[in-house]
Design a protein around this motif. Structure first.
Motif, PDB file in Angstrom:
ATOM      1  N   GLU A 394      31.693  38.979   8.923  1.00 58.09           N
ATOM      2  CA  GLU A 394      31.344  38.505   9.849  1.00 58.09           C
ATOM      3  C   GLU A 394      30.882  37.118   8.822  1.00 58.09           C
ATOM      4  O   GLU A 394      31.048  36.069   9.793  1.00 58.09           O
ATOM      5  N   ARG A 424      31.615  38.173  20.445  1.00 58.27           N
ATOM      6  CA  ARG A 424      31.556  39.139  19.805  1.00 58.27           C
ATOM      7  C   ARG A 424      31.428  39.842  18.625  1.00 58.27           C
ATOM      8  O   ARG A 424      32.425  40.732  18.302  1.00 58.27           O
ATOM      9  N   LYS A 427      29.478  43.288  15.991  1.00 59.35           N
ATOM     10  CA  LYS A 427      29.730  44.066  16.444  1.00 59.35           C
ATOM     11  C   LYS A 427      28.358  44.892  17.018  1.00 59.35           C
ATOM     12  O   LYS A 427      29.085  45.818  17.936  1.00 59.35           O
ATOM     13  N   ASP A 428      28.060  45.263  15.899  1.00 57.35           N
ATOM     14  CA  ASP A 428      26.676  46.117  16.091  1.00 57.35           C
ATOM     15  C   ASP A 428      25.100  46.222  16.144  1.00 57.35           C
ATOM     16  O   ASP A 428      24.103  46.728  16.193  1.00 57.35           O
ATOM     17  N   ASN A 430      22.179  45.043  19.205  1.00 53.39           N
ATOM     18  CA  ASN A 430      22.105  45.334  20.308  1.00 53.39           C
ATOM     19  C   ASN A 430      21.410  44.484  20.957  1.00 53.39           C
ATOM     20  O   ASN A 430      21.372  44.344  22.898  1.00 53.39           O
ATOM     21  N   GLU A 434      17.804  40.802  17.036  1.00 50.79           N
ATOM     22  CA  GLU A 434      18.890  41.385  15.930  1.00 50.79           C
ATOM     23  C   GLU A 434      20.534  40.012  15.851  1.00 50.79           C
ATOM     24  O   GLU A 434      20.466  40.439  14.412  1.00 50.79           O
ATOM     25  N   ARG A 438      20.814  39.089  11.759  1.00 52.01           N
ATOM     26  CA  ARG A 438      22.222  38.744  10.844  1.00 52.01           C
ATOM     27  C   ARG A 438      22.230  37.449  10.498  1.00 52.01           C
ATOM     28  O   ARG A 438      22.679  37.015   9.635  1.00 52.01           O
TER      29      ARG A 438
END
Length: 775
Positions: A394, A424, A427-428, A430, A434, A438
């Motif tokens: 990422e 996308r 990946k994790d 929601n 968030e 990140r």
């Protein structure tokens, strides 16, 4: 008797003057008013001249002198009074049913006209201004890089300072390989020159490979407090030249030249006109110094072995007793004295175990030379090593996405996030809250690794041009699939895009879009600032079936083609700054769209079709001041919306369908959005404060709520509430936001209302950081 006669004579002398003036007021009133009219006419002509000078000065961003502003106000005031006298003349008042002149009125007119003539004469005498304005002071010059006073850099710095002190030297060249620290050095020179009063002002602008004259002129003007209304380069150059000549001595830093720059076309004094203006230019190529006729050329050399080790040891936090010290010394030596390489490699390896250090050393020794113009072949491998040691995929992809922007660009983190969420990459996560966390984590990681730099603008980062060159080369590999053709004189659509995944053509001069290009793997298409075309062919995106991010910001498009089935996967659409865009109703078919950004556009309506975007999570209408109509039952249908940015656009929310005809959006539609975490909104009707809304805004992490007619809060706080005239009783949502606010702005609110707010309404102010109160 003689004494009495003398007394009477003295009294007569005393009374004669006032009586004579009174008679003149009465008898010559008409002549006095006409004379006053003539003087006022001359004053108006003088005022017109002064006003034209003021208007020209304001266009140049200059500060109007206070005495001039006061003079104009006094002229306006006396004009109003004299117009009243003229009306009195026209009325020609008489008394006793018109049989007798109104002596009282005539007397008043004559006396007032005589007095005002004195005032007008004074204004005429004082209105001959040599200057109506003064140039606005330049913003303070603050270096952004960290200057390390090593032997080589300190030596070069002293030489540049010495050259500045020699007035005969007008252009000074500073050259050296990429990453050696030229920019940081000249910024420190500029600061020292200002502190030691070697110059009055310091102005720095980055030129870069693509010499965009308008951008260079714009940046210089902004830093000189000059406002451009003209788009013509020659006119702008003339205005810049005049502004620079107003400074006694100005130091101009032209950073990162790759070729000769015509100073005259920019508006920078040169040759015989250069008195009082010194120039320092930086370049990676000595021949550019010769092209620019530099009178003194100073090389910034790499660091000595000892200085290299000292810098590396500091950044990697290696101590003398570490068992990896000998290994670390070898790694430091492989950086070849380049500060940028030393810092990036040191921070990449900081805290890593011995095996990773050993592997890094092997990679550095085995690396093959790369061919990047202006980038030392050794530097490439050092920067690529830092990239390899970023860690997560990422973070690596975030780094590569930063290279799609032009050189020296202030990269908005929010735009970066919207591209990456569309693809996308995360990946994790929601939700967008968030994703925000990140992206900020990744950006800080890249900054800590010296792969990204701080920007002068809040919410932005920058990329060193050498780092960007390396990033573009890495990004162009097949597995990453980037093609970056930014700021180049590209006039034709690129070919062979079969394997391209991310295409950036920002600022290019492509005159026509193809119908259709074959881009079967293209997921991100960035076409910002491409002004060679004004419409998108209907089948342009037919060959882009997996496209998820599309950015058409700051283009000349007036409309969008109907949403074809080829855009069924689109997640992020940016249309910021598209001033000719007349509507967005055709976007209704983009059912998978999650981010719609139309910042700074002239759209007038948010149509009913937007309610079909059932997956929309971010709607950004920031700066769309012409938006006056939001169709009802549009906002409430966007049930997945997490961010709504409408702070300085639409504000005519109905309280709750109070229009009666159902033609306007109501405030409770916004309140019903249960997933909101970011809300910037302006509300005109104060009655909304008393409205109990169905939704709960406890989830809001960022908000700026303004309840007043004009303006919008520009607070830097994440949680701000601004209210004009409080209406009681307050609803629960208002109390909740007031208590959670970091800044409160209260306008036209009395002290008693503030007491009522805190005591009777029971609002807690424990979390308040700032209270701005204007009665």
């Amino acid at each position: 008797m003689a004494d009495v006669a003398t007394f009477i004579l003295e009294v007569a002398k005393i009374l004669y003057g006032p009586l004579q003036r009174s008679v003149d007021y009465l008898v010559h009133y008409k002549k006095s008013v006409e004379k006053l009219q003539l003087k006022v006419k001359n004053l108006r002509l003088r005022r017109d001249v002064v006003q034209r000078l003021v208007n020209a000065a304001e266009r140049n961003g200059e500060e109007i002198n206070g005495v001039v502003q006061l003079w104009l106000q006094q002229v306006d005031d006396i004009k109003a009074i004299t117009e009243g006298l003229e009306e009195g003349m026209k009325e020609n008042k008489r008394c006793f049913k018109g049989w007798c002149p109104n002596f009282s009125s005539r007397y008043s007119l004559g006396r007032e006209a005589t007095k005002k003539m004195v005032d007008v004469d004074g204004l005429l005498a004082s209105g001959d201004f040599a200057h109506v304005s003064t140039p606005r002071p330049c913003p303070s010059f603050n270096p952004t890089g960290e200057f390390e006073a090593f032997e080589s850099t300190e030596s070069a710095k002293k030489l540049v300072i010495k050259a500045i002190k020699e007035e005969r030297l007008n252009i000074i060249g500073v050259y050296g390989m990429g990453g050696v620290g030229k920019t940081t050095l000249v910024e420190q020179v500029g600061k020292q020159a200002k502190d030691e009063k070697l110059c009055d002002e310091v102005v720095k602008v980055t030129v870069s490979q693509n010499q965009d004259l308008k951008r260079i002129q714009g940046e210089l003007a902004e830093k000189l407090g000059l406002k451009f209304e003209e788009n013509n380069e020659e006119v702008r150059a003339d205005l810049l030249l005049k502004r620079l000549k107003q400074e006694k001595k100005v130091l101009i830093i032209l950073d990162d030249l790759w070729d000769r720059l015509d100073l005259t076309k920019v508006g920078i004094p040169s040759g015989s006109t250069q008195k009082g203006c010194q120039i320092i230019m930086t370049t990676r190529r000595l021949d550019v110094c010769f092209m620019m006729n530099c009178q003194k050329n100073i090389e910034v050399q790499v660091l000595s072995e000892q200085d290299s080790w000292n810098l590396f040891k500091e950044k990697a936090e290696v101590v003398e007793t570490d068992e990896l010290q000998s290994l670390a010394r070898e790694v430091a030596e492989e950086c070849k004295g380049l500060p940028l390489a030393i810092v990036t490699v040191a921070r990449a390896l900081k805290g890593k175990d011995l095996s990773i250090w050993a592997n890094a050393l092997r990679e550095l020794k085995q690396s093959s030379a790369r061919n990047i113009e202006g980038v030392d072949k050794e530097l490439y491998s050092r920067l690529e090593l830092s990239y390899n040691y970023i860690g997560s995929e990422e973070a690596k992809l975030c780094f590569l996405f930063c290279c799609v922007f032009p050189e020296d660009h202030d990269i908005e983190v929010v735009v970066l996030m919207r591209y990456m969420t569309g693809e996308r990459v995360f990946k994790d996560v929601n939700n967008f809250e968030e994703a925000w966390d990140r992206i900020h984590t990744l950006v800080e990681k890249l900054k800590d690794s010296c792969l990204l730099l701080d920007s002068d603008y809040v919410g932005c980062v920058k990329m060193h041009d050498v780092v960007r060159d390396v990033a573009i080369l890495i990004a162009s590999r097949k597995e990453h699939g980037f093609l970056v053709k930014v700021g180049l004189e590209l006039t034709e659509w690129p070919e062979n895009l079969d394997e391209c995944k991310r295409l950036s053509l920002m600022g290019t001069s492509i005159g026509m879009l193809p119908e259709p290009p074959n881009c079967p793997r293209l997921s991100t298409l960035l076409l910002q600032q491409m002004n060679g075309w004004e419409e998108i062919p209907n089948n342009f995106i037919e060959g882009m079936k997996v496209l998820v991010v599309l950015d058409l910001s700051n283009t000349l498009i007036s409309s969008l083609p109907p949403s074809p089935p080829y855009l069924k996967n689109l997640k992020t659409l940016c249309l910021d700054g598209c001033r000719r865009l007349d509507g967005i109703s055709l976007l209704g078919g983009l059912e998978k769209l999650e981010v719609l950004s139309v910042r700074g556009t002239n759209i007038k309506e948010l149509p009913i079709e937007i309610g079909q975007l059932s997956n929309l999570k971010v709607l950004d209408l920031t700066g769309s001041g012409d938006l006056t109509m939001v169709a009802p039952n549009v906002i409430s249908r966007l049930t997945k919306l997490e961010e709504l940015h409408m702070g300085d656009s639409f504000n005519k929310w109905e309280v709750r369908g109070s229009s009666g005809d159902g033609s306007k959006a109501s405030f409770d539609e916004v309140a019903s959005l249960a997933r909101l975490t970011v809300l910037y909104i302006r509300i005109k009707d104060v009655n909304c404060l008393s409205l109990e809304v169905p939704g709960s805004w406890e989830k809001l992490k960022k908000f700026r709520i303004c309840v007043w007619d004009e303006g919008y809060s520009t607070s830097d706080y994440d949680k701000c509430t601004s209210i004009n005239i409080i209406s009681y009783p307050l609803s629960k949502w208002v109390k909740l936001l007031l208590e959670r606010s970091e800044e409160i702005e209260l306008k036209s609110v009395s002290k008693s209302n503030i007491v009522h707010l805190l005591d009777d309404e029971g609002v807690s102010f424990n979390g308040w950081t700032s209270l701005a109160w204007r009665s």
